[in-house]
Design a protein around this motif. Structure first.
Motif, PDB file in Angstrom:
ATOM      1  N   UNK A 297       0.835  -1.201   0.000  1.00  0.00           N
ATOM      2  CA  UNK A 297       0.000   0.000   0.000  1.00  0.00           C
ATOM      3  C   UNK A 297       0.872   1.254   0.000  1.00  0.00           C
ATOM      4  N   UNK A 298       0.404   2.263  -0.690  1.00  0.00           N
ATOM      5  CA  UNK A 298       1.060   3.570  -0.693  1.00  0.00           C
ATOM      6  C   UNK A 298      -0.013   4.615  -0.926  1.00  0.00           C
ATOM      7  N   UNK A 299      -0.269   5.411   0.094  1.00  0.00           N
ATOM      8  CA  UNK A 299      -1.340   6.405   0.039  1.00  0.00           C
ATOM      9  C   UNK A 299      -2.649   5.747  -0.390  1.00  0.00           C
TER      10      UNK A 299
ATOM     11  N   UNK B 261       4.150   1.245   2.483  1.00  0.00           N
ATOM     12  CA  UNK B 261       5.427   1.642   1.898  1.00  0.00           C
ATOM     13  C   UNK B 261       5.788   3.094   2.183  1.00  0.00           C
ATOM     14  N   UNK B 262       5.673   3.491   3.442  1.00  0.00           N
ATOM     15  CA  UNK B 262       6.190   4.780   3.862  1.00  0.00           C
ATOM     16  C   UNK B 262       5.372   5.988   3.472  1.00  0.00           C
TER      17      UNK B 262
ATOM     18  N   UNK C  40      -3.288   7.067   6.922  1.00  0.00           N
ATOM     19  CA  UNK C  40      -3.969   6.278   7.944  1.00  0.00           C
ATOM     20  C   UNK C  40      -4.350   4.876   7.473  1.00  0.00           C
ATOM     21  N   UNK C  41      -3.763   4.447   6.380  1.00  0.00           N
ATOM     22  CA  UNK C  41      -4.122   3.129   5.848  1.00  0.00           C
ATOM     23  C   UNK C  41      -3.851   1.997   6.847  1.00  0.00           C
TER      24      UNK C  41
ATOM     25  N   UNK D 251       9.315   2.796   7.027  1.00  0.00           N
ATOM     26  CA  UNK D 251       9.473   4.226   7.265  1.00  0.00           C
ATOM     27  C   UNK D 251       9.645   5.004   5.970  1.00  0.00           C
ATOM     28  N   UNK D 252      10.206   4.345   4.957  1.00  0.00           N
ATOM     29  CA  UNK D 252      10.457   5.017   3.691  1.00  0.00           C
ATOM     30  C   UNK D 252       9.941   4.158   2.541  1.00  0.00           C
TER      31      UNK D 252
END
Length: 292
Positions: A15-17, A40-41, A45-46, A63-64
């Protein structure tokens, strides 16, 4: 889903955003017994939403943003089942389709990956398999195959992978931050002696673009990584001279296209060529080299 199939598959989703997709993701993933989500950083709130909606899932918070391949490798490393289903957050596949994919891998022990035929939300078929990216083939409209078939590329939105084969080839090449990681995975699977199959009897619905926005910054980043990853793929499979030609052609094209499209007020093409040209320029000084 039958207990037998459920015990054989771990779903890994990066997930990313993707917070706005949380409810849809949870509905897709809830039937699966083993689920690993790799955040994935993106710092949205996912993860919190998915803990509420899917309490049995294992959630890894990075974290990144290390790229899709790196995050997928970390998620797959947690799996203890014979098969790993890599599933994009904006892709829906049901238990019946997954059972069909599992059956295909059992039926074809030489196969390392099998993908379903993916469809848009409007019911149009997406290109789900093709030849290798460097093979020049006559252009033709995409046709859904009538039966299971072998391919050199499978659409990465939904892939059922034999876990042992994935570990044998070392997973994704993490040098591919975005784009061409699925090309590379399929080609390395084939080089290792594993087939890559498309099973049209299994369907997935892929919305596309669910984990990214539409801003100019996002468009630039996508264009940049597309050109960088294409250069790396060319370097890896066609050699240094072909990669050098691609860099020069892209950079010269950018010098011409950017001012031309700026005069025509075609902002999208300006951003695209800026991204492509920037990647080509950077590759001259810091060339991404393929793994040995």
């Amino acid at each position: 889903m039958s207990a037998t199939v459920a015990d054989q598959v771990t779903v890994v989703s990066v997930t990313y955003k993707s917070a706005r997709l949380a409810e849809r993701m949870a509905a897709t993933l809830s039937p699966f017994k083993h689920v690993v989500l790799v955040e994935n950083g993106s710092l949205d709130r996912c993860p919190e939403r998915m803990r509420e909606l899917l309490p049995h899932a294992t959630i890894i918070e990075r974290r990144h943003n290390g790229g899709f391949g790196k995050a997928s490798n970390e998620g797959a490393a947690v799996a203890t089942t014979p098969f790993v289903l890599l599933l994009n957050p904006d892709c829906h596949v049901d238990e019946k389709a997954v059972a069909t994919l599992v059956e295909a891998l059992h039926r074809c022990p030489s196969a390392g990956i099998v993908a379903p035929q993916s469809w848009t939300g409007a019911g149009e078929p997406q290109m789900s398999y093709r030849h290798a990216f460097f093979e020049h083939m006559p252009r033709s409209s995409y046709r859904v195959p009538d039966a299971i078939c072998s391919a050199k590329w499978l659409h990465g939105c939904c892939l059922l992978i034999r876990a042992d084969a994935f570990r044998e080839i070392g997973g994704f090449d993490e040098r591919f931050f975005l784009y061409y990681e699925d090309d590379d995975l399929c080609l390395r699977m084939r080089l290792a002696g594993f087939e890559c199959l498309l099973e049209p009897a299994a369907h997935a619905v892929h919305a596309g673009g669910g984990s990214s926005g539409t801003s100019m910054r996002v468009a630039f980043i996508k264009a940049y990584h597309y050109a960088r990853s294409r250069h790396l793929a060319i370097r890896k499979y066609q050699g240094y001279p072909a990669a050098l030609r691609y860099r020069v052609k892209t950079l010269l094209g950018a010098f011409t296209a950017v001012p031309l499209y700026a005069l025509l007020l075609q902002r999208n093409y300006v951003i695209r060529w800026l991204g492509w040209g920037s990647a080509a320029f950077v590759c001259f000084w810091r060339e991404p080299r393929p793994a040995p």
